[in-house]
Scaffold this motif. Structure first.
Motif, PDB file in Angstrom:
ATOM      1  N   ILE A 161      25.999 -10.860  34.333  1.00  0.00           N
ATOM      2  CA  ILE A 161      24.775 -11.321  35.164  1.00  0.00           C
ATOM      3  C   ILE A 161      24.367 -12.872  34.633  1.00  0.00           C
ATOM      4  O   ILE A 161      24.302 -12.884  33.623  1.00  0.00           O
ATOM      5  CB  ILE A 161      23.698 -10.359  34.937  1.00  0.00           C
ATOM      6  CG1 ILE A 161      23.923  -8.835  35.279  1.00  0.00           C
ATOM      7  CG2 ILE A 161      22.230 -10.854  35.892  1.00  0.00           C
ATOM      8  CD1 ILE A 161      22.874  -7.798  35.109  1.00  0.00           C
ATOM      9  N   CYS A 162      24.279 -13.575  35.701  1.00  0.00           N
ATOM     10  CA  CYS A 162      23.902 -14.826  35.653  1.00  0.00           C
ATOM     11  C   CYS A 162      22.197 -14.818  35.675  1.00  0.00           C
ATOM     12  O   CYS A 162      21.626 -14.347  36.490  1.00  0.00           O
ATOM     13  CB  CYS A 162      24.163 -15.859  36.656  1.00  0.00           C
ATOM     14  SG  CYS A 162      23.468 -17.407  36.515  1.00  0.00           S
ATOM     15  N   ASN A 163      21.429 -15.099  34.695  1.00  0.00           N
ATOM     16  CA  ASN A 163      19.973 -15.013  34.631  1.00  0.00           C
ATOM     17  C   ASN A 163      19.271 -16.151  34.702  1.00  0.00           C
ATOM     18  O   ASN A 163      18.258 -16.517  34.202  1.00  0.00           O
ATOM     19  CB  ASN A 163      19.742 -14.387  33.069  1.00  0.00           C
ATOM     20  CG  ASN A 163      18.080 -13.876  33.264  1.00  0.00           C
ATOM     21  OD1 ASN A 163      17.602 -13.644  34.092  1.00  0.00           O
ATOM     22  ND2 ASN A 163      17.580 -14.044  32.139  1.00  0.00           N
ATOM     23  N   ALA A 164      19.741 -17.270  35.687  1.00  0.00           N
ATOM     24  CA  ALA A 164      19.289 -18.395  35.955  1.00  0.00           C
ATOM     25  C   ALA A 164      17.724 -18.006  36.808  1.00  0.00           C
ATOM     26  O   ALA A 164      17.824 -17.321  37.599  1.00  0.00           O
ATOM     27  CB  ALA A 164      19.996 -19.434  36.889  1.00  0.00           C
ATOM     28  N   LYS A 165      16.694 -18.809  36.141  1.00  0.00           N
ATOM     29  CA  LYS A 165      15.397 -18.267  37.079  1.00  0.00           C
ATOM     30  C   LYS A 165      15.168 -19.511  37.897  1.00  0.00           C
ATOM     31  O   LYS A 165      15.469 -20.685  37.842  1.00  0.00           O
ATOM     32  CB  LYS A 165      14.491 -18.077  35.942  1.00  0.00           C
ATOM     33  CG  LYS A 165      14.689 -17.261  34.841  1.00  0.00           C
ATOM     34  CD  LYS A 165      13.532 -17.151  33.911  1.00  0.00           C
ATOM     35  CE  LYS A 165      13.661 -15.836  32.756  1.00  0.00           C
ATOM     36  NZ  LYS A 165      14.938 -15.870  32.198  1.00  0.00           N
TER      37      LYS A 165
END
Length: 338
Positions: A161-165
């Motif tokens: 999972i890419c957790n870019a906010k």
């Protein structure tokens, strides 16, 4: 209920800056025209660098008119968060035959629309994850930084999972606070009649496109409280097509009644005009109905009747109601003014 996220303040880009063509999407009886890039290459998205590169392609302005058109449809047709999510995903998979490119475009549009979205991948596929403050039943989820993210499509549990906010991102809401303006395909009329008050009779017709939308709607509960799930159904307003016809007929039959008499008659209309049957017999599992589903399907149980009755009491008589849960049963309480 949490309001829908505000549309992104974006304006259509000049056609000569990014030439466009028109792509038509069929969505619950609506024929929706969306501007798309005149040309868009499809790359094979096999790793994180490919995904990042394609995201940059989406962000260079060429899909801004697509985003603008979809947000305009959401606003003009009063689409709920879930309806908008379905529309965006349908558009993306209609436009791209490559499933991974379509999933990434879905994620990009939802992200740019203000929703809290994460991108994930397994060995073969890109997976769109959406955050929600609701418990969504019969659906697995992943917890990232204490937030539940639900996969838009079911797949592997072994994912990255890419957790870019993104600033201002908002969890998706499953509440439906406004009438969903879908294409019209009205069902045959059905007459519902009270056994105790024979003059209380109404012929009803329901938009079958709305029934299809409800049939695809996930069961959920608000704020971690499983008992709140019936409130989502009960607080969803009637469509104007159903309400205008049904309410006029019911009001005519209740015109000379006191408030208590009107409640009593509406209760009998719901209790005796609809045939009772258990969900397990009809569906093979528990299933609550939106009020218009109860008018459409031939059978209804206690929760379906309670939800419909609560909607009628509020809309026709202006009284407050509460849904009362007993183990194995749901009832409606009415707050009288005297």
């Amino acid at each position: 209920p949490k309001p829908d996220p505000s549309p992104k303040p974006i304006s259509p880009v000049e056609e000569n800056e990014h030439p466009t063509s028109q792509h038509n999407v069929a969505f619950y009886g609506l024929d929706i025209a969306v501007r798309v890039p005149a040309s868009s290459t499809i790359s094979i998205l096999t790793n994180e660098n490919d995904i990042a590169s394609k995201w940059e392609d989406f962000s260079d302005g060429r899909f801004d008119n697509s985003l603008y058109d979809l947000l305009a449809i959401k606003q003009s047709n009063q689409l709920s968060d879930w309806a908008y999510l379905e529309l965006v995903d349908k558009f993306s998979h209609d436009f791209f035959t490559n499933g991974n490119a379509a999933s990434l475009l879905t994620a990009w549009i939802l992200c740019q629309s203000g929703f809290q979205i994460r991108i994930a991948r397994d060995s073969n596929s890109i997976i769109v994850l959406y955050a929600s403050n609701h418990i969504i039943f019969d659906n697995s989820y992943f917890i990232v930084d204490g937030v539940k993210y639900y996969p838009l499509t079911k797949g592997s549990s072994n994912i990255k999972i890419c957790n870019a906010k993104f600033k201002g991102e908002t969890p998706l809401s499953l509440s439906i606070t406004k009438e969903q303006r879908l294409g019209l395909n009205m069902s045959d009329k059905r007459t519902i009649k009270s056994s105790r008050f024979p003059n209380l009779s109404a012929s009803v017709s329901v938009n079958k496109n709305l029934i299809d939308f409800y049939n695809n709607f996930p069961t959920s509960a608000i704020g971690g409280n499983p008992l709140s799930r019936w409130g989502i159904y009960a607080n969803t307003p009637f469509s104007s097509e159903s309400a205008s016809s049904l309410y006029a007929q019911l009001k005519s039959s209740l015109s000379n009644c006191s408030t208590q008499e009107a409640v009593e008659r509406l209760l009998n209309w719901v209790q005796t005009g609809l045939q009772y049957e258990f969900d397990d017999v009809v569906w093979g599992h528990d299933r609550a109905f939106f009020a218009e589903e109860t008018l459409f399907y031939p059978y209804a149980d206690c929760e379906d009747r309670s939800i419909l009755f609560s909607r009628l009491i509020r809309d026709l008589l202006g009284l407050d109601v509460a849904l009362i849960y007993y183990p194995g049963h749901l009832a409606t309480a009415v707050h009288f003014n005297e």
